[in-house]
Design a protein around this motif. Structure first.
Motif, PDB file in Angstrom:
ATOM      1  N   UNK A 135     -74.815   5.137 -35.020  1.00  0.00           N
ATOM      2  CA  UNK A 135     -73.593   4.361 -34.843  1.00  0.00           C
ATOM      3  C   UNK A 135     -73.743   3.012 -34.152  1.00  0.00           C
ATOM      4  N   UNK A 136     -74.841   2.785 -33.488  1.00  0.00           N
ATOM      5  CA  UNK A 136     -74.917   1.561 -32.695  1.00  0.00           C
ATOM      6  C   UNK A 136     -74.742   0.314 -33.540  1.00  0.00           C
ATOM      7  N   UNK A 137     -75.387   0.247 -34.688  1.00  0.00           N
ATOM      8  CA  UNK A 137     -75.301  -0.949 -35.535  1.00  0.00           C
ATOM      9  C   UNK A 137     -73.875  -1.188 -36.014  1.00  0.00           C
ATOM     10  N   UNK A 138     -73.186  -0.110 -36.439  1.00  0.00           N
ATOM     11  CA  UNK A 138     -71.804  -0.232 -36.916  1.00  0.00           C
ATOM     12  C   UNK A 138     -70.893  -0.748 -35.814  1.00  0.00           C
ATOM     13  N   UNK A 139     -71.036  -0.197 -34.628  1.00  0.00           N
ATOM     14  CA  UNK A 139     -70.192  -0.604 -33.502  1.00  0.00           C
ATOM     15  C   UNK A 139     -70.492  -2.044 -33.113  1.00  0.00           C
ATOM     16  N   UNK A 140     -71.758  -2.407 -33.121  1.00  0.00           N
ATOM     17  CA  UNK A 140     -72.141  -3.776 -32.775  1.00  0.00           C
ATOM     18  C   UNK A 140     -71.497  -4.767 -33.737  1.00  0.00           C
ATOM     19  N   UNK A 141     -71.533  -4.462 -35.023  1.00  0.00           N
ATOM     20  CA  UNK A 141     -70.918  -5.353 -36.018  1.00  0.00           C
ATOM     21  C   UNK A 141     -69.411  -5.451 -35.807  1.00  0.00           C
ATOM     22  N   UNK A 142     -68.746  -4.315 -35.539  1.00  0.00           N
ATOM     23  CA  UNK A 142     -67.293  -4.334 -35.339  1.00  0.00           C
ATOM     24  C   UNK A 142     -66.939  -5.161 -34.113  1.00  0.00           C
ATOM     25  N   UNK A 187     -66.414   4.424 -37.863  1.00  0.00           N
ATOM     26  CA  UNK A 187     -66.136   3.897 -36.525  1.00  0.00           C
ATOM     27  C   UNK A 187     -65.242   2.662 -36.587  1.00  0.00           C
ATOM     28  N   UNK A 188     -65.291   1.925 -37.670  1.00  0.00           N
ATOM     29  CA  UNK A 188     -64.417   0.759 -37.789  1.00  0.00           C
ATOM     30  C   UNK A 188     -62.949   1.169 -37.765  1.00  0.00           C
ATOM     31  N   UNK A 189     -62.619   2.278 -38.452  1.00  0.00           N
ATOM     32  CA  UNK A 189     -61.237   2.772 -38.434  1.00  0.00           C
ATOM     33  C   UNK A 189     -60.867   3.259 -37.043  1.00  0.00           C
ATOM     34  N   UNK A 244     -73.656  -4.350 -25.356  1.00  0.00           N
ATOM     35  CA  UNK A 244     -72.790  -3.929 -24.242  1.00  0.00           C
ATOM     36  C   UNK A 244     -71.863  -5.050 -23.792  1.00  0.00           C
ATOM     37  N   UNK A 245     -72.347  -6.262 -23.785  1.00  0.00           N
ATOM     38  CA  UNK A 245     -71.513  -7.353 -23.290  1.00  0.00           C
ATOM     39  C   UNK A 245     -70.259  -7.513 -24.140  1.00  0.00           C
ATOM     40  N   UNK A 246     -70.427  -7.379 -25.460  1.00  0.00           N
ATOM     41  CA  UNK A 246     -69.252  -7.503 -26.339  1.00  0.00           C
ATOM     42  C   UNK A 246     -68.296  -6.312 -26.145  1.00  0.00           C
ATOM     43  N   UNK A 247     -68.848  -5.137 -25.877  1.00  0.00           N
ATOM     44  CA  UNK A 247     -67.988  -3.980 -25.571  1.00  0.00           C
ATOM     45  C   UNK A 247     -67.176  -4.257 -24.317  1.00  0.00           C
ATOM     46  N   UNK A 248     -67.828  -4.792 -23.301  1.00  0.00           N
ATOM     47  CA  UNK A 248     -67.142  -5.127 -22.042  1.00  0.00           C
ATOM     48  C   UNK A 248     -66.041  -6.160 -22.283  1.00  0.00           C
ATOM     49  N   UNK A 249     -66.343  -7.174 -23.071  1.00  0.00           N
ATOM     50  CA  UNK A 249     -65.354  -8.213 -23.377  1.00  0.00           C
ATOM     51  C   UNK A 249     -64.156  -7.606 -24.127  1.00  0.00           C
ATOM     52  N   UNK A 250     -64.437  -6.702 -25.073  1.00  0.00           N
ATOM     53  CA  UNK A 250     -63.362  -6.078 -25.841  1.00  0.00           C
ATOM     54  C   UNK A 250     -62.443  -5.257 -24.951  1.00  0.00           C
ATOM     55  N   UNK A 251     -63.017  -4.459 -24.068  1.00  0.00           N
ATOM     56  CA  UNK A 251     -62.194  -3.634 -23.175  1.00  0.00           C
ATOM     57  C   UNK A 251     -61.365  -4.519 -22.253  1.00  0.00           C
TER      58      UNK A 251
END
Length: 982
Positions: free
Chosen positions: A969-976, A692-694, A731-738
């Protein structure tokens, strides 16, 4: 007379009926012959030979059987699948086939009892000796005392054939007339029936619809027969291959009009005993299937084109909204005539906007029917996407006049020959009349990427698949038959070249005109043309290639492993599935495809050549050598994403691509292939095939992207991420990234509609603002709320709406999401009062955006409340909007569970509505507890899902995949996200 639907569904019970006999059998002899065993055995043997001979001699693939084919694959009358659904063999016996129909119908739509009387004379050809006439009939009462059969010769009816009895098989919707003497092979007979039926409100068969003018309800009667509902309007041989000509007469109130497939002939004639009615008689049709028969009785108004006999019909106060359809319809029709080199064979074509319609539109020959939102466009009110939808629908249904109408699939297993071609040709037709829209590029993100998600499920199905029962037939009307079929047809167009493709289609259509066809007929025509023009090796056939795409479920992922020392590359194929990370299949079970290979490199930059340089010939892997690729250059496979497959790369090649995307020259990669890279990468990661990082690194370049296709691809897969993460701490970091990715493109498109902008810029703005406001972008939310407030405070808001049409969707939804009951009730009143179908559609969706639980609960309750203002056709739209709302998703699922019995009763067996309800209410399930509830609900109602059975199966599989995804995948995505949103 007024009768309930239940009464009308029953056949006459006063006649002698036969039980469900199987095969060709005789009655047992009386017990008084028991003593004469030898004599009886001779008699019985003789009788068996006499009765079985016609059946045994039949050479048809589907045996001629006097009582229908009463066994399903040799396992009794029916069996059940895993969901308890009966699997019946409902194919008619082929002892008799129709030649022509004379049909007369009198719908009573003003009296108020919503019934219709009918009479039909069917001229039939006997193909093998038989004692039975078996045809289809459902939800009607046949006057068994009137039924008669006559010999027919020298263009006139002759001797009456005595009838022994009549029987009704409600399971298979058969009506059988048994005769006292043999109907002889090679002869013709006239079957004459009278019947009564019910103008239902389930939007199927011959049904009723209504609209209001000044508080007065106006009723109309309309037909929708595809796939198996002509039998609800008149007794008939309701299978697509059983083509016949039709001479139709419709009685109508004098103050209304009727239309049918063919032009009216002569003047209206009085109806005996009904002084307020007149008969309209129509010309005999060309040979066509029953599902294409159509008729409408209404008080609609009509506009006619200046060139050609193209007409549009709509309510009087909406007829002006039909002018865009009238403008493009004749032009697309003429374009298709030139493209196929075959003239449209009918003398006229009507297109009608109906207030109630279950599908988007229907291609009835010479009489296309549509939802209002799919046909009507009001400039200054409707959006650009509404306009494109109208053009696409008109183009789709006009393409059907050749694919489906002129040449019809022999059986519903080949539905894709209809819907796949229409779904592909619709883009070509629209591109011919609106070239600046670049719809051929849009195909990739609207169709190809869309269907990939469904086809990656184990519960997907082949494009060409055996079906028997009407429920199974209805299940085929999904994205596989439409979008996947369109995608592989597009693939053929590219690997055969457009010239070969077009000429092959023309040859196919000419060879099978007014007949039925199978996919092998198409393969043969394309192969001959490809060999003539030397674009295929003489040893290779289109059938060999394309059978791997139509007869196998799913699609491949091609894994590209480069040898950076030697310059060679190894390509490996295997089926792409979302559950790949947890399932290992044996090689003997793995499907393999003929895959057209195209590629380009950083130095070549050839994104135009789409003819394959290499084929993977249904082989597991191949090696390409002597490529002379610079090891520091990226390579991209599947140019313009014309092949129906995903591509994965080794880690280094992904890194080279990511490096290119983050350069100022990222546009060196074509727009379509940038969209492909985003869609492939994130879906490969979702399936556990790519880190998922790639995949997320691929998306980082979007901070500089402004084109529609890559953003659309990103939003499609980000929608999944949003659904999965919205209840998670990351989720908050996902929102910030988008929001970080959106910053530049938001500034480019702005919160202001510009009528001079190209179509794709308009679409980009709509998507960017939708996501910006969804994630709380301050400028976006403030603009939306302010514009909605200004509208609420505008004098006469029903007439004066200051919001630009293209911004309405985001403004309405955002203001209702951040507002309360005042905003909701205001929008509801605008919905009730607007006369524009596209505006109603926007408001219905926006009303599902509220965060007020009680408003959503009330909205759900109104879905199944008579006269609430929500039409049955729109229930799926509303439920989808509510289920897409994080607050509404559990409410939608509970609504499905708690109101299941009511839903089934309210919507009946409508083809699309129940499917849409199941899909919408069950999406987004990603916890074990919700899955447990879904499984319990499925088990509790086993056998009740009908045409929604496959949708329920897919919902369960999707929920299981969602749960695995979160765990993996949640942990991997959270770290990225932590690393990239500092």
């Amino acid at each position: 007379m007024t009768q309930s639907r239940e009464v009308l569904a029953m056949m006459d019970t006063h006649t002698t009926t036969f039980g469900r006999k199987r095969g060709c059998t005789v009655s047992p002899c009386g017990t008084f012959l028991f003593g004469a065993a030898f004599l009886v055995s001779l008699v019985v043997t003789g009788l068996l030979v006499y009765h079985l001979a016609p059946c045994l001699e039949d050479k048809l693939v589907k045996p001629c059987n006097d009582f229908g084919n009463s066994v399903f694959e040799g396992r009794g009358l029916f069996n059940k699948d895993a969901y308890g659904k009966k699997k019946l063999d409902v194919r008619l016996p082929k002892c008799i086939v129709p030649d022509s129909y004379e049909l007369s119908l009198i719908p009573f739509i003003q009296v108020g009892n919503f019934t219709f009387n009918g009479e039909v004379k069917i001229l039939v050809n006997v193909t093998w000796n038989t004692w039975n006439v078996t045809l289809h009939a459902a939800d009607m009462t046949i006057d068994a005392h009137f039924t008669n059969i006559r010999e027919y010769s020298n263009a006139k009816a002759g001797k009456i054939i005595k009838i022994r009895g009549q029987s009704n098989d409600t399971e298979r919707q058969f009506y059988t007339i048994s005769t006292s003497e043999k109907l002889k092979s090679g002869k013709q007979y006239v079957v004459h029936l009278k019947f009564t039926g019910f103008l239902n409100d389930n939007l199927q068969g011959f049904y009723r619809s209504s609209y209001t003018v000044g508080g007065e309800t106006r009723w109309i009667a309309a037909s929708q027969f595809q796939p198996t509902d002509a039998r609800r309007a008149f007794p008939c041989f309701d299978e697509p291959a059983l083509k016949a000509t039709f001479k139709i007469s419709i009685a109508r109130p004098k103050n209304m009009t009727s239309i049918s497939n063919m032009p009216r002939t002569g003047e209206p004639m009085p109806v005996a005993g009904l002084s307020t009615y007149v008969w309209d008689h129509y010309e005999r049709s060309v040979p066509m299937s029953t599902y294409l028969v159509a008729f409408i009785v209404s008080d609609f108004e009509m506009l006619k084109s200046e060139v050609g006999n193209f007409r549009v019909w709509a309510r009087s106060d909406a007829i002006e909204q039909a002018r865009y359809a009238l403008n493009i319809g004749p032009r697309i029709l003429q374009y298709y005539e030139n493209y196929f080199k075959i003239k449209f064979p009918l003398p006229k074509i009507d297109t009608v906007a109906l207030p109630d319609f279950s599908a988007g539109a229907m291609e009835n020959w010479g009489l296309i029917t549509c939802r209002e939102v799919a046909m009507l466009y009001q400039e200054g009110v409707s959006t650009s996407s509404n306009q494109q939808r109208v053009a696409t629908v008109i183009s789709h249904e006009l393409a059907h006049q050749w694919f489906g109408n002129l040449v019809t699939p022999s059986w519903w297993s080949e539905l894709w020959l209809n819907e796949g071609f229409a779904s592909y040709m619709e883009y070509i037709g629209v591109n011919a009349v609106e070239p600046t829209w670049k719809v051929l590029e849009q195909f990739v993100v609207h169709d190809l990427h869309n269907v990939f998600g469904l086809d990656a499920l184990e519960s997907s199905h082949q494009i060409s698949i055996e079906v028997e029962h009407p429920d199974e037939i209805s299940e085929l009307f999904d994205r596989i038959s439409y979008e996947k079929a369109a995608s592989i047809i597009r693939m053929m167009d590219h690997f055969l070249t457009n010239e070969v493709f077009k000429q092959g289609l023309t040859n196919y259509l000419n060879a099978k005109a007014y007949k039925s066809a199978e996919q092998n007929d198409l393969w043969d025509a394309l192969t001959k043309q490809a060999h003539n023009d030397k674009v295929l090796d003489p040893k290779i056939t289109v059938k060999e290639i394309m059978d791997t795409w139509t007869l196998q479920t799913g699609f491949p992922v091609i894994t590209v492993i480069r040898d950076y020392d030697t310059g060679s590359v190894t390509l490996t194929q295997e089926r792409f599935m979302l559950r790949n990370s947890t399932t290992v299949t044996t090689s003997s079970d793995e499907p393999l495809w003929w895959v057209p290979i195209t590629y380009t490199t950083e130095s070549q930059l050839d994104f135009n050549t789409t003819q394959p340089s290499q084929w993977m010939k249904a082989e597991k892997s191949i090696t390409l050598s002597n490529l002379n690729w610079d090891p520091s250059e990226w390579v991209i496979f599947n140019v313009q994403e014309t092949g129906y497959y995903r591509v994965n790369y080794d880690r280094k090649n992904w890194q080279l691509i990511i490096k290119q995307l983050n350069k100022e020259s990222f546009r060196n990669i074509s727009t379509i292939n940038r969209a492909q890279l985003i869609n492939d990468a994130l879906n490969l990661a979702r399936a556990g095939r790519l880190d998922y990082a790639i995949a997320l690194d691929v998306t980082s370049y979007l901070a500089h992207e402004t084109e529609y296709l890559p953003w659309r691809a990103a939003f499609t897969i980000m929608h999944y991420l949003n659904t999965m993460l919205i209840k998670m701490p990351s989720y908050d970091r996902f929102r910030v990234y988008v929001l970080k990715l959106l910053d530049n493109v938001y500034k480019q498109v702005g919160f202001k509609d510009n009528p001079r902008d190209p179509q794709l810029t308009v679409f980009t703005r709509i998507d960017v603002l939708t996501w910006g406001c969804k994630f709380g972008h301050e400028d976006c939310v403030q603009n939306a709320v302010r514009q909605f407030y200004n509208w609420r405070n505008t004098p006469s808001p029903d007439v004066n709406n200051p919001i630009s049409p293209n911004l309405k969707a985001v403004v309405y939804c955002t203001a209702i999401r951040f507002g309360g009951q005042i905003e909701w009730d205001f929008a509801w009143q605008r919905y009730l009062k607007t006369n524009v179908g596209s505006e109603k559609d926007l408001l219905l969706h926006a009303l599902g955006c509220t965060r007020e639980t009680w408003l959503l609960s009330r909205y759900l309750d109104w879905l199944i409340t008579e006269n609430s203002g929500i039409r049955k056709q729109d229930v799926g739209r509303v439920l989808n909007s509510i289920a897409s709302n994080p607050v509404g998703q559990p409410l939608a699922f509970n609504f499905l569970r708690n109101k299941w019995d009511h839903l089934r009763k309210y919507f009946g067996t409508s083809l699309l509505i129940m499917n849409n309800i199941v899909k919408s209410a069950t999406k987004g399930v990603n916890t074990k507890y919700d899955l447990k509830d879904l499984l319990e609900f499925t088990k509790e109602h086993l056998g009740e899902f009908g045409s929604a059975t496959r949708s329920m199966q897919q919902s369960i599989e999707q929920a299981e995949a969602n749960i695995r995804w979160v765990e993996a995948n949640h942990a991997t995505i959270q770290d990225w996200l932590k690393r990239n949103t500092a």
